[in-house]
Write a protein that holds these residues in place. Sequence first.
Motif, PDB file in Angstrom:
ATOM      1  N   SER A 157      27.447 -10.415  18.151  1.00 24.64           N
ATOM      2  CA  SER A 157      28.071  -9.571  17.127  1.00 24.64           C
ATOM      3  C   SER A 157      29.561  -9.856  16.962  1.00 24.64           C
ATOM      4  O   SER A 157      30.228  -9.220  16.160  1.00 24.64           O
ATOM      5  CB  SER A 157      27.860  -8.090  17.453  1.00 24.64           C
ATOM      6  N   ASN A 164      34.100  -7.415  15.457  1.00 29.49           N
ATOM      7  CA  ASN A 164      32.792  -6.964  15.911  1.00 29.49           C
ATOM      8  C   ASN A 164      32.033  -6.531  14.658  1.00 29.49           C
ATOM      9  O   ASN A 164      32.392  -5.532  14.031  1.00 29.49           O
ATOM     10  CB  ASN A 164      32.931  -5.801  16.889  1.00 29.49           C
ATOM     11  N   GLU A 174      29.200  -5.266  14.342  1.00 30.38           N
ATOM     12  CA  GLU A 174      28.415  -4.041  14.499  1.00 30.38           C
ATOM     13  C   GLU A 174      29.214  -2.808  14.086  1.00 30.38           C
ATOM     14  O   GLU A 174      28.667  -1.869  13.541  1.00 30.38           O
ATOM     15  CB  GLU A 174      27.927  -3.882  15.935  1.00 30.38           C
ATOM     16  N   ASN A 175      30.518  -2.803  14.388  1.00 29.89           N
ATOM     17  CA  ASN A 175      31.313  -1.616  14.080  1.00 29.89           C
ATOM     18  C   ASN A 175      32.533  -1.910  13.209  1.00 29.89           C
ATOM     19  O   ASN A 175      33.298  -1.012  12.898  1.00 29.89           O
ATOM     20  CB  ASN A 175      31.741  -0.899  15.374  1.00 29.89           C
ATOM     21  N   GLY A 176      32.747  -3.179  12.828  1.00 26.11           N
ATOM     22  CA  GLY A 176      33.843  -3.530  11.940  1.00 26.11           C
ATOM     23  C   GLY A 176      35.220  -3.547  12.584  1.00 26.11           C
ATOM     24  O   GLY A 176      36.217  -3.658  11.884  1.00 26.11           O
ATOM     25  N   SER A 177      35.284  -3.460  13.909  1.00 27.73           N
ATOM     26  CA  SER A 177      36.575  -3.459  14.601  1.00 27.73           C
ATOM     27  C   SER A 177      37.150  -4.867  14.665  1.00 27.73           C
ATOM     28  O   SER A 177      36.416  -5.842  14.831  1.00 27.73           O
ATOM     29  CB  SER A 177      36.417  -2.928  16.027  1.00 27.73           C
ATOM     30  N   THR A 217      34.476  -3.327  24.165  1.00 26.15           N
ATOM     31  CA  THR A 217      34.545  -3.451  22.706  1.00 26.15           C
ATOM     32  C   THR A 217      33.348  -4.223  22.142  1.00 26.15           C
ATOM     33  O   THR A 217      33.293  -4.482  20.944  1.00 26.15           O
ATOM     34  CB  THR A 217      35.860  -4.126  22.271  1.00 26.15           C
ATOM     35  N   HIS A 218      32.445  -4.614  23.008  1.00 26.53           N
ATOM     36  CA  HIS A 218      31.187  -5.259  22.630  1.00 26.53           C
ATOM     37  C   HIS A 218      31.359  -6.635  21.992  1.00 26.53           C
ATOM     38  O   HIS A 218      30.507  -7.060  21.207  1.00 26.53           O
ATOM     39  CB  HIS A 218      30.357  -4.353  21.716  1.00 26.53           C
TER      40      HIS A 218
END
Length: 97
Positions: free
Chosen positions: A7, A21, A23-26, A79-80
């Motif tokens: 991701s 990322n 998945e969360n747009g970070s 933070t994945h």
Amino acid sequence: MFVRSPSALWTELDGQFMLMNIENGSYYEMAGIGGVIWQMLETPQSEADIVEAVLNRYQVEREQCARDVRAFLDKLVATHVVTEQPEAAGTAAHPAG
């Protein structure tokens, strides 16, 4: 072993790494030693291998380096953008039988 997450999208711009990322747009930005570690993670790496590479590249005390590398890896995992996986079976030396 630490590996980049599927991701995590990234690009390098003038020696800095820009990560997202999906998945969360970070968004995240890395430079210096963070960039060195991110480059290493192109292939799965153990924490010990990362620490050794940093020690070989920078003048830093081993204990401080190990703490800083662990803290950075923990942030990447939180933070994945990186995942921590157990050592793959068969990577340890087997005694001759």
